[in-house]
Design an enzyme around this catalytic site. Sequence first.
Site, PDB file in Angstrom:
ATOM      1  N   HIS A 165     -47.800  30.057  -6.004  1.00 30.39           N
ATOM      2  CA  HIS A 165     -47.421  29.231  -7.215  1.00 30.39           C
ATOM      3  C   HIS A 165     -48.676  29.683  -8.370  1.00 30.39           C
ATOM      4  O   HIS A 165     -48.543  28.961  -9.162  1.00 30.39           O
ATOM      5  CB  HIS A 165     -47.620  27.851  -7.020  1.00 30.39           C
ATOM      6  CG  HIS A 165     -46.608  26.942  -7.653  1.00 30.39           C
ATOM      7  ND1 HIS A 165     -46.810  26.493  -8.951  1.00 30.39           N
ATOM      8  CD2 HIS A 165     -45.330  26.684  -7.158  1.00 30.39           C
ATOM      9  CE1 HIS A 165     -45.529  26.021  -9.108  1.00 30.39           C
ATOM     10  NE2 HIS A 165     -44.913  26.154  -8.376  1.00 30.39           N
TER      11      HIS A 165
ATOM     12  N   HIS B  37     -40.169  31.629  -4.299  1.00 24.25           N
ATOM     13  CA  HIS B  37     -40.983  30.722  -5.482  1.00 24.25           C
ATOM     14  C   HIS B  37     -42.507  31.282  -5.193  1.00 24.25           C
ATOM     15  O   HIS B  37     -43.350  30.431  -5.682  1.00 24.25           O
ATOM     16  CB  HIS B  37     -40.776  29.302  -4.765  1.00 24.25           C
ATOM     17  CG  HIS B  37     -41.352  28.446  -6.132  1.00 24.25           C
ATOM     18  ND1 HIS B  37     -40.748  28.547  -7.312  1.00 24.25           N
ATOM     19  CD2 HIS B  37     -41.810  27.238  -6.010  1.00 24.25           C
ATOM     20  CE1 HIS B  37     -41.181  27.623  -8.207  1.00 24.25           C
ATOM     21  NE2 HIS B  37     -41.739  26.780  -7.438  1.00 24.25           N
TER      22      HIS B  37
ATOM     23  N   ASP C 169     -38.101  23.065  -4.405  1.00 22.47           N
ATOM     24  CA  ASP C 169     -39.333  23.836  -4.219  1.00 22.47           C
ATOM     25  C   ASP C 169     -40.545  23.206  -3.711  1.00 22.47           C
ATOM     26  O   ASP C 169     -40.576  22.349  -3.274  1.00 22.47           O
ATOM     27  CB  ASP C 169     -39.430  23.883  -5.947  1.00 22.47           C
ATOM     28  CG  ASP C 169     -38.388  24.650  -6.713  1.00 22.47           C
ATOM     29  OD1 ASP C 169     -37.459  25.052  -6.310  1.00 22.47           O
ATOM     30  OD2 ASP C 169     -38.896  24.926  -7.919  1.00 22.47           O
ATOM     31  N   ASP C 170     -41.563  24.354  -3.433  1.00 26.93           N
ATOM     32  CA  ASP C 170     -42.850  24.177  -3.269  1.00 26.93           C
ATOM     33  C   ASP C 170     -43.049  23.887  -1.832  1.00 26.93           C
ATOM     34  O   ASP C 170     -44.074  23.558  -1.232  1.00 26.93           O
ATOM     35  CB  ASP C 170     -43.503  23.190  -4.173  1.00 26.93           C
ATOM     36  CG  ASP C 170     -43.576  23.539  -5.370  1.00 26.93           C
ATOM     37  OD1 ASP C 170     -42.977  24.599  -5.868  1.00 26.93           O
ATOM     38  OD2 ASP C 170     -43.910  22.570  -6.309  1.00 26.93           O
TER      39      ASP C 170
ATOM     40  N   HIS D 291     -38.204  18.543  -5.057  1.00 25.04           N
ATOM     41  CA  HIS D 291     -39.415  19.111  -4.375  1.00 25.04           C
ATOM     42  C   HIS D 291     -39.422  18.800  -2.865  1.00 25.04           C
ATOM     43  O   HIS D 291     -39.513  17.430  -2.802  1.00 25.04           O
ATOM     44  CB  HIS D 291     -40.796  18.683  -4.970  1.00 25.04           C
ATOM     45  CG  HIS D 291     -40.761  19.595  -6.308  1.00 25.04           C
ATOM     46  ND1 HIS D 291     -40.201  19.007  -7.387  1.00 25.04           N
ATOM     47  CD2 HIS D 291     -41.117  20.701  -6.689  1.00 25.04           C
ATOM     48  CE1 HIS D 291     -40.544  19.719  -8.587  1.00 25.04           C
ATOM     49  NE2 HIS D 291     -41.284  20.944  -8.106  1.00 25.04           N
TER      50      HIS D 291
HETATM   51 ZN   LIG Z   1     -42.902  25.158  -7.733  1.00 19.82          ZN
END
Ligand SMILES: [Zn+2]
Length: 253
Positions: free
Chosen positions: A120, A116, A65-66, A207
């Site tokens: 955020h 995603h 993620d991210d 991540h």
């Molecule tokens: Zn995230």
Amino acid sequence: MIYFINKKFIIFLACLFTMIFLSSIYINYRSVATFSDSPVEEELFFPAFNVHVNDTDKVVALTFDDGPTREYTTKILNYLDAKNVVATFFVLGIRLKNNDDILIDMVKNGCEIGNHSYNHKQFLYLKNDEVKKQIEYVDNYVRNVTGFSIRSVRTPYGEYNQRIKKTIDRPIVLWNIDSEDWKRKDASKIAEHVISNVQSGSIILLHDIFDFSYEATILIVEELLAQGYKFVTVSQLLELNEVNGDGIVFWSK
Ligand SMILES: [Zn+2]
């Protein structure tokens, strides 16, 4: 006299517009505040579809993620490619510019790109059209650059409720092993936590924005390959469950 009336009238109009402006801000604030008050525990985590895979299959989905980040995603992709292992990258819209080549490599290597959100934000505090914009930006960017149509969404912080689920209207894919890499900050500890909890059908959350997560990825992949696990993307994992997934939340347990 006419001048005087006009002046009074202008002051009246100015007051009127100020009141309208202020009340619109208040109404807007109230509607946001209503969302922030509404989420309750049961509403956040109402029952999700449980990924079930036969243990003899030994499949696992790595998810990042991210990202993408030039510093870490590139290293992770190169490593996975060398090992012939695929993963799913839940990317953020704000990280896409100047990283087109990374997105292209993901698709070329057989990895999956997931959505995603743009930046955020917690969806529970956004209005429906704002949630849609958050998702559409990433969908469109990735499609324009790679031709790949994103299928899976992972909401920021894994948060959702009935309203968000309905607004997104496609598979929301969460995880069942949170590596807590951001908190553990140590590759061996991260890998140990993941490896001791893994089972067939697991969706592992990492991540691609930290070096220790890259190092942990190596340890996890080496060990799980040695244990006979096959790495699949989240869509491949869901296909194994023979569900098309629209509007369903997947949370492997
Ligand atoms: Zn995230």
